[in-house]
Design an enzyme around this catalytic site. Structure first.
Site, PDB file in Angstrom:
ATOM      1  N   ASP A  25       0.776  -1.250   0.000  1.00 22.88           N
ATOM      2  CA  ASP A  25       0.000   0.000   0.000  1.00 22.88           C
ATOM      3  C   ASP A  25       0.808   1.302   0.000  1.00 22.88           C
ATOM      4  OD1 ASP A  25      -1.908  -1.945   0.246  1.00 22.88           O
ATOM      5  OD2 ASP A  25      -2.757  -1.245   2.131  1.00 22.88           O
ATOM      6  N   GLU A  73      -4.701  -0.844  -1.320  1.00 22.88           N
ATOM      7  CA  GLU A  73      -6.015  -0.941  -0.666  1.00 22.88           C
ATOM      8  C   GLU A  73      -6.976  -0.074  -1.461  1.00 22.88           C
ATOM      9  OE1 GLU A  73      -6.090  -0.193   3.555  1.00 22.88           O
ATOM     10  OE2 GLU A  73      -8.272   0.034   3.567  1.00 22.88           O
ATOM     11  N   LYS A 130      -6.720  -4.869  -3.013  1.00 21.14           N
ATOM     12  CA  LYS A 130      -7.332  -5.565  -1.873  1.00 21.14           C
ATOM     13  C   LYS A 130      -8.352  -4.661  -1.173  1.00 21.14           C
ATOM     14  CE  LYS A 130      -3.533  -4.438   1.329  1.00 21.14           C
ATOM     15  NZ  LYS A 130      -4.264  -3.535   2.203  1.00 21.14           N
ATOM     16  N   LYS A 133      -7.671  -4.959   4.971  1.00 21.30           N
ATOM     17  CA  LYS A 133      -6.343  -4.620   5.484  1.00 21.30           C
ATOM     18  C   LYS A 133      -5.344  -5.711   5.092  1.00 21.30           C
ATOM     19  CE  LYS A 133      -8.205  -1.070   7.379  1.00 21.30           C
ATOM     20  NZ  LYS A 133      -8.347   0.072   6.456  1.00 21.30           N
ATOM     21  N   VAL A 158       3.116   0.356   4.203  1.00 19.51           N
ATOM     22  CA  VAL A 158       2.388   1.089   5.246  1.00 19.51           C
ATOM     23  C   VAL A 158       0.967   0.534   5.394  1.00 19.51           C
ATOM     24  CG1 VAL A 158       3.722   3.183   4.840  1.00 19.51           C
ATOM     25  CG2 VAL A 158       1.583   2.872   3.576  1.00 19.51           C
ATOM     26  N   THR A 159       0.406   0.752   6.579  1.00 19.64           N
ATOM     27  CA  THR A 159       1.070   1.131   7.797  1.00 19.64           C
ATOM     28  C   THR A 159       1.461  -0.132   8.575  1.00 19.64           C
ATOM     29  OG1 THR A 159      -1.009   1.311   9.070  1.00 19.64           O
ATOM     30  CG2 THR A 159      -0.215   3.302   7.970  1.00 19.64           C
ATOM     31  N   CYS A 163      -2.132  -2.564   7.773  1.00 17.20           N
ATOM     32  CA  CYS A 163      -2.129  -3.471   6.620  1.00 17.20           C
ATOM     33  C   CYS A 163      -0.899  -4.363   6.548  1.00 17.20           C
ATOM     34  CB  CYS A 163      -2.303  -2.671   5.333  1.00 17.20           C
ATOM     35  SG  CYS A 163      -3.957  -1.966   5.223  1.00 17.20           S
ATOM     36  N   GLN A 203       8.777 -14.042  21.088  1.00 11.74           N
ATOM     37  CA  GLN A 203       8.450 -15.462  21.269  1.00 11.74           C
ATOM     38  C   GLN A 203       9.054 -16.335  20.156  1.00 11.74           C
ATOM     39  OE1 GLN A 203       4.240 -16.031  22.803  1.00 11.74           O
ATOM     40  NE2 GLN A 203       4.041 -14.004  21.867  1.00 11.74           N
TER      41      GLN A 203
END
Ligand code: C5J
Length: 221
Positions: A25, A73, A130, A133, A158-159, A163, A203
């Site tokens: 995007d 987007e 799309k 997001k 971005v961002t 997204c 993790q």
């Protein structure tokens, strides 16, 4: 196989013939004054500032001859692919589909919906439009990746926490080995970017790895 030794939380190996870069995007609607991002009350200057870094990453990737995928987007001109919840959300005076300084906000084919000129897609590069997001929702992205035998994805754009992170999480759940190029992504909110970067690689790379454009470049040299 190239390795990004300094990737966090541990080295990232990527098979050249099965890795694509997904640039999310990098559109005028999010990056320039007068677009959707600005209509939501955001200062776009943080996003504008990463254009040179993203351009450098694209140049390195293209020089290596690797697959590059761009997303945008947007919605159809009749907004039939825009859920009412998305259309009515927020308290902005400029909503999706309304005429703005760069054409209708977040609508396919409008000037504001295009990529910033420095980061335009080149002929032969895949562009995914799309409505959500995430880059996988209601798009052909997974089929396109399967057709190309892609197993590893690098992300920028971005961002970061909207997204980019959504797309990376969708990709992770589909089994792709993902890496976020952390200086080739930005948020309107620095604290949200920092948190997203940390939670992605926490993790033991629960969503994926992170590295810088210089580190990706060095791995491709
Ligand atoms: C947003 C995006 N923030 N590309 N879109 O609405 O992150």
């Amino acid at each position: 196989m190239p390795t990004i030794s300094a990737a966090r939380p541990y080295p990232y190996n990527f098979p050249l013939e099965r890795t694509a870069l997904v640039m999310i995007d990098m559109q005028r609607d999010f990056i320039e004054p007068g677009g959707f991002g600005a209509a939501l009350g955001n200062d776009v200057s943080r996003l504008t500032a990463i254009i040179p870094t993203v351009a450098r990453l694209l140049a390195v990737w293209r020089k290596a001859g690797l697959p590059l995928i761009h997303t945008r987007e947007n919605h159809r001109p009749d907004l039939s692919d825009c859920p009412p919840a998305k259309l009515t959300r927020g308290n902005s005076s400029l909503r999706i589909g309304d005429p703005g300084p760069m054409g209708r906000i977040l609508v396919q084919g409008e000037p504001g919906n295009d990529f910033v000129p420095e980061l335009a897609a080149l002929p032969g590069e895949l562009v995914i439009d799309k409505p959500g997001k995430g880059a996988f929702y209601a798009t052909t992205l997974q089929d396109e990746l399967k057709a190309r035998g892609i197993t590893h994805l690098l992300f920028g754009g971005v961002t970061t926490e909207v997204c980019v992170q959504t797309s990376m999480r969708e990709a992770n759940d589909r089994g792709y080995e993902c890496l976020l190029v952390e200086d080739a992504t930005e948020s309107y909110f620095p604290e949200f970017k920092a948190a997203a970067v940390e939670m992605i690689r926490a993790q033991g790379a629960i969503v994926g790895w992170t590295a810088t454009t210089d580190q990706v470049t060095a791995a491709l040299a």
